[in-house]
Design an enzyme around this catalytic site. Structure first.
Site, PDB file in Angstrom:
ATOM      1  N   SER A  83     -29.230  26.606  84.557  1.00 34.95           N
ATOM      2  CA  SER A  83     -29.738  25.230  84.600  1.00 34.95           C
ATOM      3  C   SER A  83     -28.727  24.259  84.009  1.00 34.95           C
ATOM      4  O   SER A  83     -28.619  23.127  84.471  1.00 34.95           O
ATOM      5  CB  SER A  83     -31.021  25.097  83.778  1.00 34.95           C
ATOM      6  OG  SER A  83     -31.954  26.056  84.132  1.00 34.95           O
ATOM      7  N   HIS A  89     -29.025  26.533  91.780  1.00 33.39           N
ATOM      8  CA  HIS A  89     -30.060  26.174  90.809  1.00 33.39           C
ATOM      9  C   HIS A  89     -31.389  25.998  91.527  1.00 33.39           C
ATOM     10  O   HIS A  89     -31.670  24.933  92.089  1.00 33.39           O
ATOM     11  CB  HIS A  89     -29.648  24.896  90.065  1.00 33.39           C
ATOM     12  CG  HIS A  89     -30.585  24.524  88.963  1.00 33.39           C
ATOM     13  ND1 HIS A  89     -30.813  23.233  88.574  1.00 33.39           N
ATOM     14  CD2 HIS A  89     -31.370  25.291  88.158  1.00 33.39           C
ATOM     15  CE1 HIS A  89     -31.692  23.211  87.599  1.00 33.39           C
ATOM     16  NE2 HIS A  89     -32.045  24.454  87.320  1.00 33.39           N
ATOM     17  N   GLU A 139     -30.155  23.145  93.984  1.00 38.85           N
ATOM     18  CA  GLU A 139     -28.905  22.432  93.735  1.00 38.85           C
ATOM     19  C   GLU A 139     -27.783  23.457  93.879  1.00 38.85           C
ATOM     20  O   GLU A 139     -27.743  24.441  93.124  1.00 38.85           O
ATOM     21  CB  GLU A 139     -28.897  21.830  92.333  1.00 38.85           C
ATOM     22  CG  GLU A 139     -29.833  20.650  92.184  1.00 38.85           C
ATOM     23  CD  GLU A 139     -29.898  20.109  90.764  1.00 38.85           C
ATOM     24  OE1 GLU A 139     -30.062  18.892  90.615  1.00 38.85           O
ATOM     25  OE2 GLU A 139     -29.795  20.892  89.805  1.00 38.85           O
ATOM     26  N   ASN A 197     -31.779  17.507  86.428  1.00 38.86           N
ATOM     27  CA  ASN A 197     -31.968  17.523  84.971  1.00 38.86           C
ATOM     28  C   ASN A 197     -31.330  16.322  84.289  1.00 38.86           C
ATOM     29  O   ASN A 197     -31.819  15.856  83.265  1.00 38.86           O
ATOM     30  CB  ASN A 197     -31.444  18.826  84.374  1.00 38.86           C
ATOM     31  CG  ASN A 197     -32.443  19.961  84.573  1.00 38.86           C
ATOM     32  OD1 ASN A 197     -33.622  19.720  84.815  1.00 38.86           O
ATOM     33  ND2 ASN A 197     -31.976  21.186  84.495  1.00 38.86           N
TER      34      ASN A 197
HETATM   35  N1  LIG Z   1     -37.691  29.132  84.021  1.00 37.24           N
HETATM   36  C1  LIG Z   1     -37.318  28.004  84.622  1.00 37.24           C
HETATM   37  O1  LIG Z   1     -38.089  27.057  84.782  1.00 37.24           O
HETATM   38  C2  LIG Z   1     -35.912  27.889  85.175  1.00 37.24           C
HETATM   39  C3  LIG Z   1     -35.673  26.940  86.178  1.00 37.24           C
HETATM   40  C4  LIG Z   1     -34.390  26.861  86.732  1.00 37.24           C
HETATM   41  C5  LIG Z   1     -33.377  27.682  86.260  1.00 37.24           C
HETATM   42  N2  LIG Z   1     -33.649  28.589  85.247  1.00 37.24           N
HETATM   43  C6  LIG Z   1     -32.548  29.456  84.817  1.00 37.24           C
HETATM   44  O2  LIG Z   1     -32.738  30.740  85.401  1.00 37.24           O
HETATM   45  C7  LIG Z   1     -32.215  31.745  84.527  1.00 37.24           C
HETATM   46  C8  LIG Z   1     -33.300  32.762  84.238  1.00 37.24           C
HETATM   47  O3  LIG Z   1     -34.381  32.086  83.617  1.00 37.24           O
HETATM   48  P1  LIG Z   1     -35.851  32.719  83.580  1.00 37.24           P
HETATM   49  O4  LIG Z   1     -36.764  31.608  83.168  1.00 37.24           O
HETATM   50  O5  LIG Z   1     -36.128  33.472  84.803  1.00 37.24           O
HETATM   51  O6  LIG Z   1     -35.673  33.730  82.363  1.00 37.24           O
HETATM   52  P2  LIG Z   1     -36.655  34.962  81.988  1.00 37.24           P
HETATM   53  O7  LIG Z   1     -36.493  35.151  80.524  1.00 37.24           O
HETATM   54  O8  LIG Z   1     -38.024  34.768  82.551  1.00 37.24           O
HETATM   55  O9  LIG Z   1     -35.997  36.216  82.766  1.00 37.24           O
HETATM   56  C9  LIG Z   1     -34.735  36.724  82.430  1.00 37.24           C
HETATM   57  C10 LIG Z   1     -34.713  38.191  82.846  1.00 37.24           C
HETATM   58  O10 LIG Z   1     -33.399  38.685  82.636  1.00 37.24           O
HETATM   59  C11 LIG Z   1     -33.509  39.992  82.103  1.00 37.24           C
HETATM   60  N3  LIG Z   1     -32.267  40.319  81.415  1.00 37.24           N
HETATM   61  C12 LIG Z   1     -31.901  40.072  80.139  1.00 37.24           C
HETATM   62  N4  LIG Z   1     -30.655  40.538  79.917  1.00 37.24           N
HETATM   63  C13 LIG Z   1     -30.251  41.090  81.086  1.00 37.24           C
HETATM   64  C14 LIG Z   1     -29.067  41.757  81.490  1.00 37.24           C
HETATM   65  N5  LIG Z   1     -28.051  41.927  80.652  1.00 37.24           N
HETATM   66  N6  LIG Z   1     -29.005  42.225  82.763  1.00 37.24           N
HETATM   67  C15 LIG Z   1     -30.037  42.050  83.607  1.00 37.24           C
HETATM   68  N7  LIG Z   1     -31.183  41.436  83.285  1.00 37.24           N
HETATM   69  C16 LIG Z   1     -31.278  40.957  82.032  1.00 37.24           C
HETATM   70  C17 LIG Z   1     -34.734  39.964  81.216  1.00 37.24           C
HETATM   71  O11 LIG Z   1     -35.244  41.290  81.003  1.00 37.24           O
HETATM   72  C18 LIG Z   1     -35.667  39.096  82.043  1.00 37.24           C
HETATM   73  O12 LIG Z   1     -36.444  39.857  82.934  1.00 37.24           O
HETATM   74  C19 LIG Z   1     -31.688  31.012  83.318  1.00 37.24           C
HETATM   75  O13 LIG Z   1     -30.316  30.765  83.484  1.00 37.24           O
HETATM   76  C20 LIG Z   1     -32.470  29.708  83.323  1.00 37.24           C
HETATM   77  O14 LIG Z   1     -31.811  28.652  82.675  1.00 37.24           O
HETATM   78  C21 LIG Z   1     -34.891  28.725  84.721  1.00 37.24           C
END
Ligand SMILES: NC(=O)c1ccc[n+]([C@@H]2O[C@H](COP(=O)([O-])OP(=O)(O)OC[C@H]3O[C@@H](n4cnc5c(N)ncnc54)[C@H](O)[C@@H]3O)[C@@H](O)[C@H]2O)c1
Length: 296
Positions: free
Chosen positions: A121, A142, A154, A192
């Site tokens: 993000s 994104h 994005e 954002n």
């Molecule tokens: N949640 C949102 O609203 C949102 C929106 C847009 C972008 N993002 C971005 O997406 C990405 C993921 O966010 P999320 O909310 O899904 O996080 P999350 O915490 O829900 O999921 C992350 C996952 O990654 C796994 N993980 C941790 N270390 C790991 C590794 N070394 N190898 C493989 N898997 C691993 C975890 O077990 C978990 O299942 C981030 O970069 C976040 O900024 C999130």
């Protein structure tokens, strides 16, 4: 470039939604996570979505639902997940060192033609790409939450990205039913950066007593046609995430108005993260309703 096989790295909130959109688009998808329980949870959610939202509503047949679900495989070995993928989307937690480590591993595990995309993000995609020997084949995708539903992606262009990488990524996003928009790798990208301004001004108004969070939300929904008010949306995004994004944007613009508003800092200090722990501008109650929280 032809894309048939995809890998999604990280099966949390974003990873499982991206994987769902990808199997519906016809891609063979390997979903990888370090945590087996997260993979099991992701498979359960995707299966449930296919059944409840598509099969039971008569949008697709049971056989079609099974065919879509069978395009997905959960794996706990990164090489197996990405070893023959044409396109990889990384969705691990928002941590630059972790993402660089994963990209370096993917760079070794994947064939030369594979495109590596990060769902970050706010982190610099150029720095993530820098961990690889294929900088021209790295990009940002994104997606927005919930990723299976939200239309926007994005497509973030790091320094040195090849036009072919961009074109292939735009085509993959379109095939997944999304509308991609190009954005340069500058903090906040498009959405954002603009939302940060809205979040900061809404918090400042609450702080000054110009209006309550509820009044601001009602005003922006009915007066500006926003589906959610800025305070509701800030609660949905999470104050920890807003802090990270705002700090990155401020670090770039150095505009006083882009600094994290003190109200978010106080809420974070008070352990209020937004919707994710039921405590934000509003208290989210177990019966599904919400009531405004008086901060000061
Ligand atoms: N949640 C949102 O609203 C949102 C929106 C847009 C972008 N993002 C971005 O997406 C990405 C993921 O966010 P999320 O909310 O899904 O996080 P999350 O915490 O829900 O999921 C992350 C996952 O990654 C796994 N993980 C941790 N270390 C790991 C590794 N070394 N190898 C493989 N898997 C691993 C975890 O077990 C978990 O299942 C981030 O970069 C976040 O900024 C999130």
């Amino acid at each position: 470039m032809k894309v048939e096989r995809m890998a999604v790295i990280g099966s949390g909130t974003m990873g499982h939604g991206i994987a769902q959109a990808a199997i519906f688009a016809g891609y063979e998808v390997r979903l990888y996570d370090v945590a087996r329980e997260m993979l099991d949870k992701a498979l359960g959610i995707i299966k449930g979505n296919i059944d409840k939202r598509f099969v039971e509503k008569g949008k697709i047949s049971r056989e079609e639902g099974d065919r879509i679900f069978n395009r997905l495989a959960a794996v706990t070995d990164l090489e197996k997940a990405a070893g023959d993928a044409d396109f990889v989307i990384e969705a691990v937690p928002e941590n630059l060192e972790l993402k660089k480590k994963i990209f370096a591993q993917l760079d070794k595990a994947c064939p030369g033609h594979t495109i590596l995309a990060s769902n970050t993000s706010v982190l610099p995609v150029t720095a993530i790409a820098g961990a690889t020997e294929r900088k021209s084949r790295c990009i940002g995708t994104h997606f927005f939450n919930p990723a299976a539903v939200m239309k926007l992606v994005e497509v973030v262009l790091p320094v040195g990205v090849a036009e072919e990488t961009v074109e292939t990524t735009l085509a993959v996003c379109r095939k997944m039913g999304k509308t991609p928009v190009r954005a340069k790798d500058i903090p906040g990208f498009i959405v954002n950066r603009l939302l940060a301004g809205l979040y900061m001004e809404a918090a400042q108004m609450v702080l000054e007593g110009a209006a309550t969070a509820e009044e601001i939300d009602t005003a922006m929904k009915l007066g500006a046609g926003h589906p959610m008010g800025p305070c509701e949306l800030a609660d949905f995004g999470g104050f920890d995430v807003i802090q990270m994004a705002t700090d990155a944007i401020f670090d770039y613009t150095h505009k006083e108005s882009d600094r994290l508003n003190i109200l978010y800092r106080k809420m974070l200090e008070a352990g209020r993260l937004g919707r994710k722990n039921g405590k934000g501008f509003y208290d989210y109650l177990p019966d599904g309703t919400k009531k405004p929280f008086k901060i000061f």
